[in-house]
Design a protein around this motif. Structure first.
Motif, mmCIF file in Angstrom:
data_model
loop_
_atom_site.group_PDB
_atom_site.id
_atom_site.type_symbol
_atom_site.label_atom_id
_atom_site.label_comp_id
_atom_site.label_asym_id
_atom_site.label_seq_id
_atom_site.Cartn_x
_atom_site.Cartn_y
_atom_site.Cartn_z
ATOM 1 N N GLY A 143 8.683 4.562 2.629
ATOM 2 C CA GLY A 143 7.610 4.786 1.912
ATOM 3 C C GLY A 143 7.404 6.116 1.040
ATOM 4 O O GLY A 143 6.785 6.035 0.143
ATOM 5 N N VAL A 144 7.702 7.042 1.873
ATOM 6 C CA VAL A 144 7.444 8.431 1.337
ATOM 7 C C VAL A 144 8.801 9.045 0.669
ATOM 8 O O VAL A 144 8.513 9.432 -0.457
ATOM 9 C CB VAL A 144 7.330 9.393 2.618
ATOM 10 C CG1 VAL A 144 7.110 10.874 2.033
ATOM 11 C CG2 VAL A 144 6.134 9.004 3.506
ATOM 12 N N ILE A 177 0.741 -1.313 -0.063
ATOM 13 C CA ILE A 177 -0.026 0.020 -0.091
ATOM 14 C C ILE A 177 0.790 1.219 0.008
ATOM 15 O O ILE A 177 1.954 1.276 0.848
ATOM 16 C CB ILE A 177 -0.840 -0.016 1.360
ATOM 17 C CG1 ILE A 177 -1.614 -1.312 1.275
ATOM 18 C CG2 ILE A 177 -1.767 1.180 1.225
ATOM 19 C CD1 ILE A 177 -2.831 -1.509 0.670
ATOM 20 N N PRO A 178 0.619 2.463 -0.944
ATOM 21 C CA PRO A 178 1.332 3.477 -0.734
ATOM 22 C C PRO A 178 1.638 3.993 0.672
ATOM 23 O O PRO A 178 0.835 3.784 1.701
ATOM 24 C CB PRO A 178 0.490 4.577 -1.734
ATOM 25 C CG PRO A 178 -0.115 3.538 -2.489
ATOM 26 C CD PRO A 178 -0.531 2.328 -1.742
ATOM 27 N N LEU A 179 2.699 4.957 0.666
ATOM 28 C CA LEU A 179 2.997 5.426 2.025
ATOM 29 C C LEU A 179 3.908 4.474 2.922
ATOM 30 O O LEU A 179 4.258 4.702 3.900
ATOM 31 C CB LEU A 179 1.930 5.961 2.547
ATOM 32 C CG LEU A 179 2.160 7.353 3.706
ATOM 33 C CD1 LEU A 179 2.631 8.393 2.975
ATOM 34 C CD2 LEU A 179 1.143 7.668 4.630
ATOM 35 N N GLU A 195 -5.035 5.968 -3.050
ATOM 36 C CA GLU A 195 -5.005 5.022 -2.063
ATOM 37 C C GLU A 195 -5.068 5.534 -0.553
ATOM 38 O O GLU A 195 -5.614 4.805 0.260
ATOM 39 C CB GLU A 195 -3.716 4.033 -2.131
ATOM 40 C CG GLU A 195 -3.532 3.377 -3.461
ATOM 41 C CD GLU A 195 -4.212 2.180 -3.376
ATOM 42 O OE1 GLU A 195 -4.123 1.414 -2.625
ATOM 43 O OE2 GLU A 195 -5.168 2.219 -4.460
ATOM 44 N N LEU A 196 -4.418 6.629 -0.303
ATOM 45 C CA LEU A 196 -4.482 7.273 1.042
ATOM 46 C C LEU A 196 -5.850 7.602 1.398
ATOM 47 O O LEU A 196 -6.199 7.234 2.595
ATOM 48 C CB LEU A 196 -3.594 8.524 1.169
ATOM 49 C CG LEU A 196 -2.140 8.026 0.991
ATOM 50 C CD1 LEU A 196 -1.527 9.406 1.591
ATOM 51 C CD2 LEU A 196 -1.788 6.843 2.264
ATOM 52 N N TYR A 225 -1.659 8.705 -7.434
ATOM 53 C CA TYR A 225 -1.958 7.389 -7.218
ATOM 54 C C TYR A 225 -1.857 7.310 -5.404
ATOM 55 O O TYR A 225 -2.435 6.469 -4.872
ATOM 56 C CB TYR A 225 -1.092 6.567 -7.701
ATOM 57 C CG TYR A 225 -1.361 4.971 -7.377
ATOM 58 C CD1 TYR A 225 -2.026 4.434 -7.906
ATOM 59 C CD2 TYR A 225 -0.234 4.483 -6.569
ATOM 60 C CE1 TYR A 225 -2.415 3.194 -7.761
ATOM 61 C CE2 TYR A 225 -0.541 3.111 -6.065
ATOM 62 C CZ TYR A 225 -1.785 2.596 -6.598
ATOM 63 O OH TYR A 225 -1.737 1.364 -6.474
ATOM 64 N N PHE A 226 -0.846 7.970 -5.199
ATOM 65 C CA PHE A 226 -0.591 8.138 -3.590
ATOM 66 C C PHE A 226 -1.827 8.314 -2.704
ATOM 67 O O PHE A 226 -2.325 7.741 -1.905
ATOM 68 C CB PHE A 226 0.718 9.021 -3.208
ATOM 69 C CG PHE A 226 1.771 8.164 -2.528
ATOM 70 C CD1 PHE A 226 2.407 7.345 -3.612
ATOM 71 C CD2 PHE A 226 2.253 8.460 -1.321
ATOM 72 C CE1 PHE A 226 3.523 7.013 -2.913
ATOM 73 C CE2 PHE A 226 3.164 7.684 -0.907
ATOM 74 C CZ PHE A 226 4.152 6.944 -1.820
ATOM 75 N N PHE A 266 5.425 -0.373 -0.991
ATOM 76 C CA PHE A 266 4.806 0.145 -2.313
ATOM 77 C C PHE A 266 6.041 0.173 -3.306
ATOM 78 O O PHE A 266 5.952 -0.052 -4.388
ATOM 79 C CB PHE A 266 3.850 1.361 -2.071
ATOM 80 C CG PHE A 266 3.811 2.088 -3.444
ATOM 81 C CD1 PHE A 266 2.684 1.704 -4.070
ATOM 82 C CD2 PHE A 266 4.407 3.230 -3.700
ATOM 83 C CE1 PHE A 266 2.385 2.122 -5.250
ATOM 84 C CE2 PHE A 266 4.192 3.917 -4.838
ATOM 85 C CZ PHE A 266 2.958 3.478 -5.806
ATOM 86 N N PHE A 296 -9.277 -1.822 -4.763
ATOM 87 C CA PHE A 296 -7.694 -2.021 -4.659
ATOM 88 C C PHE A 296 -7.260 -2.669 -6.019
ATOM 89 O O PHE A 296 -6.442 -2.159 -6.648
ATOM 90 C CB PHE A 296 -7.286 -2.821 -3.670
ATOM 91 C CG PHE A 296 -5.648 -2.926 -3.064
ATOM 92 C CD1 PHE A 296 -5.007 -2.165 -3.028
ATOM 93 C CD2 PHE A 296 -5.077 -4.432 -3.369
ATOM 94 C CE1 PHE A 296 -3.681 -2.182 -2.607
ATOM 95 C CE2 PHE A 296 -3.896 -4.475 -3.042
ATOM 96 C CZ PHE A 296 -3.086 -3.411 -2.912
ATOM 97 N N ILE A 302 -7.726 3.871 2.623
ATOM 98 C CA ILE A 302 -7.326 3.332 3.769
ATOM 99 C C ILE A 302 -7.912 3.984 5.087
ATOM 100 O O ILE A 302 -8.744 2.880 5.731
ATOM 101 C CB ILE A 302 -5.760 3.436 4.128
ATOM 102 C CG1 ILE A 302 -4.989 2.754 2.946
ATOM 103 C CG2 ILE A 302 -5.292 2.644 5.491
ATOM 104 C CD1 ILE A 302 -5.074 1.356 2.814
ATOM 105 N N TRP A 356 10.734 15.621 -5.411
ATOM 106 C CA TRP A 356 10.460 14.604 -4.547
ATOM 107 C C TRP A 356 11.056 13.206 -4.651
ATOM 108 O O TRP A 356 11.980 12.938 -3.885
ATOM 109 C CB TRP A 356 8.769 14.116 -4.776
ATOM 110 C CG TRP A 356 8.338 13.049 -3.866
ATOM 111 C CD1 TRP A 356 8.688 12.741 -2.581
ATOM 112 C CD2 TRP A 356 7.042 12.185 -4.236
ATOM 113 N NE1 TRP A 356 7.866 11.717 -2.066
ATOM 114 C CE2 TRP A 356 7.080 11.187 -3.119
ATOM 115 C CE3 TRP A 356 6.312 11.948 -5.379
ATOM 116 C CZ2 TRP A 356 6.152 10.301 -3.178
ATOM 117 C CZ3 TRP A 356 5.460 11.057 -5.243
ATOM 118 C CH2 TRP A 356 5.390 10.205 -4.304
ATOM 119 N N LEU A 357 11.021 12.663 -5.915
ATOM 120 C CA LEU A 357 11.921 11.354 -6.037
ATOM 121 C C LEU A 357 12.362 11.595 -7.475
ATOM 122 O O LEU A 357 12.092 11.182 -8.532
ATOM 123 C CB LEU A 357 11.026 10.060 -6.190
ATOM 124 C CG LEU A 357 10.087 9.914 -5.174
ATOM 125 C CD1 LEU A 357 9.104 8.829 -5.391
ATOM 126 C CD2 LEU A 357 10.982 9.360 -3.731
#
Lengths: 463, 478
Positions: A451-452, A373-375, B132-133, B128-129, A379, B162, B136, B59-60
C-alpha cells in the motif's frame, strides 16, 4: 512449464503419501514444501528458462506476465497453506487428497496463464474446475456442502458446454484454434470478421464471465462459497478467481482488436461490469453472515477486476497483477480468521477486539484493503484499475459508477470492523497458535507494504 | 527536514503509544510528543524560509507520484495551528479518563500526523493519502470513545467524507492524465490546460469533497451529530483543525486549478454559504445542548470563511487566513469549557444548568472571553478576521455581505444566551455543589485567552506569515 509439471508431480506425490504416511499432521508440511519447490522452479523459469525442454507446438507460450502471475498464485497458495493448512485437516477425512486436489488446481491455473490455443484454455479450465467440485463437497455429511457441490458441478458443466461451443464456433470462423490468428491466414482468404467467430467469442465471454462470477452469470457463487467448507471457499475466492481472470485477460487481449468492428465489446463489458458491481455490492449490504457477505464481496471485487479486461492496456495489466495480489492477500487473511470463528454471522464478531486484539487488528487491515483505503494494497489496486479506464478515454461515467459502489462496499466491510471494535459481545474463537498470529501479522504487513510501495511488486515484474 | 519531522514525530510516537499499558504513561507520552511537535513547528514558522525548504523524494516513479512536502505561508500557519492545538487539547483533557488510554492517545497522534501531512503535501496523490489517513483515526476515535449513538453517527460521517474523497480521487486521476509530464505535482496541476466543460466537471468533483469536509450547506448534516457524539477531546480537533482541511484544500487545490469554473460558480457557492450561515445561526439559537450549539455556530463561521474564499478579494482571503487560525483556537476554547462542565456535572443541557458563575468564577470569566471571541467583538482575534472577510465579501457583492452580516447579530444572540443560561441566574440541582474547574483546564483556557487578546490587538504576524500564499493565489485567479 516448471509450474505445470511440478505441481502435477507433487499432486501425485501427495496422493502416494496418503497411503504411505498415516500421520495426518505431516501432509500440510509436505504441501508447503512442494509449494516452495514449485515457486522456486517458477521463479527460476522467469529469469533463466525452464528445467524441461518440451516442444509444445506453440500450444503454450510462457510470457513474463504469465510467469509472474504464476508466482503470485503460488505465493498466495503457500500463504494459504501456512495459514489455513491446519483447517484443511478438519474439513473431512481425506486430508492428503485435499492437498492433492489443490495441487491439481494449481496445475490448471498455470496452464491458464500460459495457454496459446483455445484447446489449452479448455483443458486448463477443466483441470482447474473438476478438483474444485470435489473440494466443495468435501464435507460430505453436511447437506449444504453436498448441495453446493452438486450445484457447482451442474452449473459448471453447463458453462463448460458453452465454452466448448464457443471454441468450436471460433474454429469454424477462423479455421484455427490458435489464440492469435493473422487475418491473412484465415481460411478462404476472408478478410472481414465472420459471423461464426463473433458468435463464438460471445459464447466465450459468457463462459469466462461464469468462471469469474460476473453478473448475470454469478448465481452459483453465493451458494457455493457459502456451502463449501470455509477453508476451501478461501482458496476458490482468491487463487482460482485470479487465475480465471488471467485467462480472461489473455483471451480478450488477443481477440478483441480484430473483432471490435463487429461487436462493441466495451459496451457489452460495461453492462456486465455495472451489473456485477450493482448486484455484488447491494446484495452484500443485506447479508447477516460474514461468510456470505464475503461471497458477494468477491462478486463485487470481480466487477473491479473486469476493468482490466475492459481497458486492455499496460496499466490494466499491471493493475490486474496488483489487484490479484492485494485481493488475494486480504481475502486469505480475512478467511483465515473467519475459519477460526465459532459463529460466522456479524454478531459472532462482536467484541473480538477485546478478546483477541491481534486477530481483530489484522482483520481490520485486510478489510480496509478490500475497501480500498489508502496505505493498503487495495487502494493502489483500485487506483490502477480506475486509471486504466480513464486512460482509454471513453466510458468515463463507468469510473463514477465504480467509485460510488466502492463507497457502498465500505459499508459492509466496516460493519465487521464495527462489530469487532465497538460492539459489546463475547466472540468465540477456536484456539489460535502463536505462529498463526505471526503469519497474520505478516499478511497485514505485506498489505501495508504494497500500500505504501506498490512499486516493490511491480519492480519484480519488470526486472 | 522540518516538514518530515512534523509528520514523523506524531506518527512514530503514535504507533508506539499503542503499546503503553497505563493511563498515566500514555497521557505523559502523548503530551511530550505533542510538545516536541510544537517546538519543531514553531522553529519552522520562525526561521528563515530557506531553512525549511520542502522535501522532495522519489516515491512511485512509474506513476509519476513523488513524496513532496513544502511549507509556504498557509502551510506554516496551519501546521502551527495543528501543533498548538494538540498540547492544549491534551492538557485540557488531562484529567479525563479513557478506556484503553494507550490506543486513544495513539489514534490522536496518528490523526495529528495525517493532518500535518494534508497541510504539507504538494503532490496530489500524497495529499489524497493524508486526506484519508486523517479520516481513519478520527473514525476509530469517535466510534470507540463517543456517546451513545456514536457508531451510527460516526459511520454517517465516515461515509459522507469517503464518498467525497472518492470523487476527488477520480478528479485527481483525470488531471494526472492531462498533465504534460504525467505527474501529480501541484505545479503541474496549476499549469494544466483544461476546457471549460472539463473544468466544470472537475470543479464539482473536488468541490463536493471539500464542501463535505468543511462542511458547507447542504453537505453539513453529518456535522452536528458527529460533534455531539464524539468524545470532546476529538471534537476539539475535528472542529478546530480538521474542518480547516476543507478550506485549505479549496485555496490550494481548487481555486488555482479551475479558475474559469470558479468564476462561473462563485455566485452559487457563496449563496450556499450565506444560506448555511443564516440557517445554522438560527438553529443554534434553538439548541438545548452546549455541544450542538457550538457545532451549529461552527457551521456558520466556516460558511463565512468559505464565502470569503470564493469572493476572491485579496483582503477577504487575508481575512480567511487570519480567521482559520483564530477560529481554531476559539472553538477549542469553547469546547474545553463545554467539556469541563460535562465532566463535572454530567450534563450539557441548558435546561439543567444555571448559576454556575457563583460556583466557578474562574471558568465563567474565561468562558466570557471565549464567547466574545465567538461573537467577534473588537479586541478579540476573531474581530480582525471577520472584519476583513466581510470587507472582501462586501466588495464582491453588497447584498450577500449584508445578508451574511445578520449572522453577527444572531451569533451574539445564541452565544450570550448560552453564557446566560449556564452561568448566570440561580443555581439549580445540578450546579448546587459545583466547584471551580481544575488547574489544568484553567491554565489552558488562560493561555487561549491571552492568545485571543494578543492576536486581537496585533494580528500582523499571521497576516505577514500567510501573505505570500494570498498573493500567489490571487494572481493565479485574476
Amino acid at each position: 512449464m516448471n509450474a505445470i509439471i511440478l505441481s502435477a508431480i507433487w499432486g501425485v506425490v501427495l496422493m502416494f503419501c496418503s497411503v504411505l504416511i498415516k500421520n495426518k499432521g505431516v501432509y500440510r508440511h509436505i504441501a508447503a514444501l512442494g509449494l516452495l519447490v514449485i515457486l522456486a522452479g517458477n521463479i527460476h523459469e522467469t529469469y533463466h528458462g525452464s528445467f524441461f525442454n518440451i516442444d509444445t507446438h506453440e500450444m503454450l507460450r510462457f510470457s513474463r506476465f504469465g510467469l509472474f502471475f504464476n508466482t503470485i498464485l503460488l505465493a498466495a497458495t503457500l500463504l494459504y497453506v501456512l495459514l489455513s493448512g491446519r483447517d484443511v485437516e478438519k474439513a473431512g477425512g481425506y486430508v492428503a487428497e485435499y492437498f492433492t486436489l489443490i495441487f491439481f488446481v494449481l496445475c490448471g491455473a498455470s496452464i491458464l496463464t500460459s495457454f496459446n490455443t483455445l484447446l489449452m484454455l479448455f483443458i486448463g479450465i477443466e483441470i482447474l474446475s473438476i478438483p474444485l467440485y470435489i473440494l466443495t463437497g468435501s464435507d460430505k455429511r453436511n447437506l449444504r456442502s453436498n448441495e453446493a457441490a452438486l450445484k457447482y458441478f451442474l452449473m459448471g458443466a453447463f458453462s463448460t458446454g458453452i465454452l466448448l461451443m464457443g471454441i468450436a464456433l471460433v474454429y469454424g470462423g477462423t479455421g484455427s484454434f490458435m489464440l492469435e490468428v493473422p487475418r491473412s491466414a484465415i481460411m478462404g482468404g476472408y478478410k472481414g470478421v465472420s459471423f461464426l467467430e463473433v458468435t463464438g467469442l460471445l459464447f466465450l465471454l459468457v463462459a469466462m464471465s461464469f468462471k469469474v462470477s460476473a453478473a448475470p452469470f454469478h448465481f452459483w457463487t453465493p451458494d457455493v462459497y457459502d456451502g463449501a467448507p470455509s477453508v476451501f471457499t478461501s482458496f476458490m475466492a482468491t487463487i482460482v478467481k485470479a487465475a480465471a481472470f488471467a485467462a480472461f485477460l489473455k483471451l480478450f487481449e488477443a481477440r478483441v482488436g480484430d473483432t471490435s468492428a463487429a461487436v462493441d465489446w466495451k459496451l457489452l463489458l460495461s453492462i456486465i461490469i455495472v451489473s456485477t458491481l450493482l448486484i455484488g455490492n447491494v446484495t452484500a449490504v443485506f447479508q447477516q453472515s460474514v461468510k456470505r457477505m464475503l461471497a458477494y464481496s468477491s462478486i463485487a471485487q470481480a466487477g473491479f477486476m473486469l476493468f482490466a479486461v475492459f481497458s486492455l492496456n499496460d496499466v490494466a495489466k499491471e493493475g490486474l497483477l496488483l489487484y490479484a495480489t492485494a485481493y488475494s492477500l486480504a481475502t486469505i487473511g480475512v478467511f483465515a480468521v473467519l475459519i477460526k470463528m465459532k459463529d460466522v454471522t456479524f454478531e459472532g464478531f462482536n467484541g473480538l477486539a477485546r478478546k483477541n486484539p491481534v486477530l481483530a487488528a489484522t482483520t481490520t487491515i485486510c478489510l480496509l484493503s478490500l475497501a480500498g483505503i489508502p496505505l493498503t494494497a487495495g487502494f493502489f489496486a483500485k487506483f490502477s484499475m480506475l486509471s486504466a479506464v480513464i486512460k482509454t478515454g471513453t466510458y468515463t461515467w463507468l469510473v463514477v459508477v465504480a467509485v460510488l459502489f466502492a463507497a457502498v462496499s465500505a459499508y459492509y466491510y466496516f460493519r465487521v470492523i464495527q462489530a469487532m471494535y465497538f460492539k459489546e459481545g463475547d466472540a468465540q474463537t477456536e484456539e489460535v497458535t502463536g505462529g498463526f498470529k505471526v503469519l497474520l501479522i505478516a499478511v497485514a504487513a505485506l498489505v501495508i507494504l504494497f500500500g505504501v510501495q506498490p512499486q516493490a511488486l511491480l519492480n519484480w515484474f519488470y526486472f | 527536514m522540518i516538514p518530515v519531522l512534523l509528520i514523523l514525530i506524531p506518527a512514530v510516537t503514535g504507533l508506539l503509544s499503542f503499546f503503553i499499558p497505563g493511563a498515566k504513561g500514555a497521557k505523559v507520552w502523548a503530551l511530550i510528543s505533542a510538545i516536541a511537535t510544537l517546538v519543531v513547528a514553531l522553529y519552522g514558522v520562525c526561521t528563515h524560509k530557506a531553512a525549511v525548504a520542502g522535501v522532495d523524494a522519489s516515491w512511485l516513479p512509474a506513476m509519476g507520484a513523488r513524496f513532496t512536502l513544502s511549507m509556504d505561508g498557509m502551510a506554516r500557519m496551519l501546521c502551527a495551528l495543528t501543533a498548538v492545538s494538540f498540547p492544549l487539547v491534551f492538557g485540557a483533557t488531562y484529567k479525563n479518563e479513557y478506556d484503553k488510554p494507550g490506543s486513544y492517545y495513539a489514534l490522536m497522534l496518528l490523526l495529528q500526523a495525517g493532518l500535518m501531512g494534508v497541510f504539507l503535501a504538494s503532490d496530489a496523490l500524497l495529499f489524497y493519502f493524508f486526506w484519508e489517513l486523517a479520516l481513519i483515526p478520527a473514525y476509530f476515535l469517535c466510534s470507540q470513545w463517543g456517546g451513545e449513538k456514536r457508531i451510527a453517527v460516526t459511520f454517517k460521517f465516515f461515509v459522507y467524507t469517503f464518498v467525497g474523497s472518492l470523487l476527488m480521487l477520480l478528479g485527481i486521476i483525470y488531471l494526472h492524465g492531462k498533465t504534460a509530464d504525467q505527474s501529480f505535482a501541484l505545479q503541474a496541476f496549476y499549469s494544466v490546460k483544461l476546457s471549460l466543460t472539463e473544468q466544470i466537471w472537475l470543479f464539482w468533483a473536488f468541490f463536493i469533497a471539500f464542501a463535505i469536509k468543511m462542511p458547507v450547506f447542504p453537505f453539513h448534516t453529518w456535522q452536528p451529530d458527529a460533534y455531539e457524539q464524539s468524545p470532546t477531546g476529538v471534537t476539539m480537533i475535528l472542529s478546530g483543525v480538521m474542518v480547516k482541511m476543507g478550506l485549505y484544500a479549496v485555496i490550494r487545490w481548487l481555486l488555482p486549478v479551475f479558475p474559469e469554473a470558479v468564476a462561473k460558480f462563485d455566485h452559487l457557492v457563496i449563496l450556499l454559504c450565506v444560506i448555511g450561515i443564516l440557517y445554522s445561526s438560527l438553529i443554534a439559537i434553538r439548541q438545548d445542548d452546549i455541544k450542538r450549539l457550538i457545532a451549529y455556530s461552527s457551521i456558520g463561521h466556516i460558511g463565512l470563511m468559505a464565502a470569503a474564499i470564493f469572493a476572491n478579494q485579496q483582503i477577504g482571503m487575508q481575512g480567511v487566513m487570519v480567521q482559520m487560525f483564530n477560529h481554531g483556537i476559539n472553538v477549542i476554547g469553547l469546547w474545553i469549557v463545554a467539556d469541563a462542565i460535562e465532566q463535572q456535572l454530567g450534563t450539557r443541557k441548558f435546561s439543567q444548568l444555571g448559576g454556575l458563575a457563583q460556583k466557578a468564577p474562574g471558568l465563567a470569566i474565561l468562558l466570557v472571553v471565549m464567547a466574545f471571541a465567538n461573537i467577534a467583538l473588537p479586541l478579540t482575534n476573531a474581530f480582525v478576521g471577520e472584519f476583513m472577510m466581510f470587507n472582501g465579501l462586501f466588495r464582491y457583492n453588497v447584498w450577500m455581505a449584508a445578508v451574511a452580516g445578520i449572522s453577527i447579530i444572531l451569533a451574539a444572540v445564541y452565544t450570550l444566551g448560552m453564557v446566560q443560561k449556564v452561568f448566570y441566574g440561580n443555581t439549580v440541582a445540578a450546579t448546587e455543589h459545583a466547584t471551580d474547574s481544575s488547574f489544568n483546564v484553567k491554565l489552558v483556557l488562560a493561555i487561549l485567552a491571552v492568545g485571543i487578546i494578543i492576536l486581537g490587538v496585533y494580528p500582523q504576524p499571521v497576516i505577514q506569515l500567510t501573505n505570500d500564499t494570498v498573493q500567489a493565489v490571487i494572481t493565479k485567479i485574476h
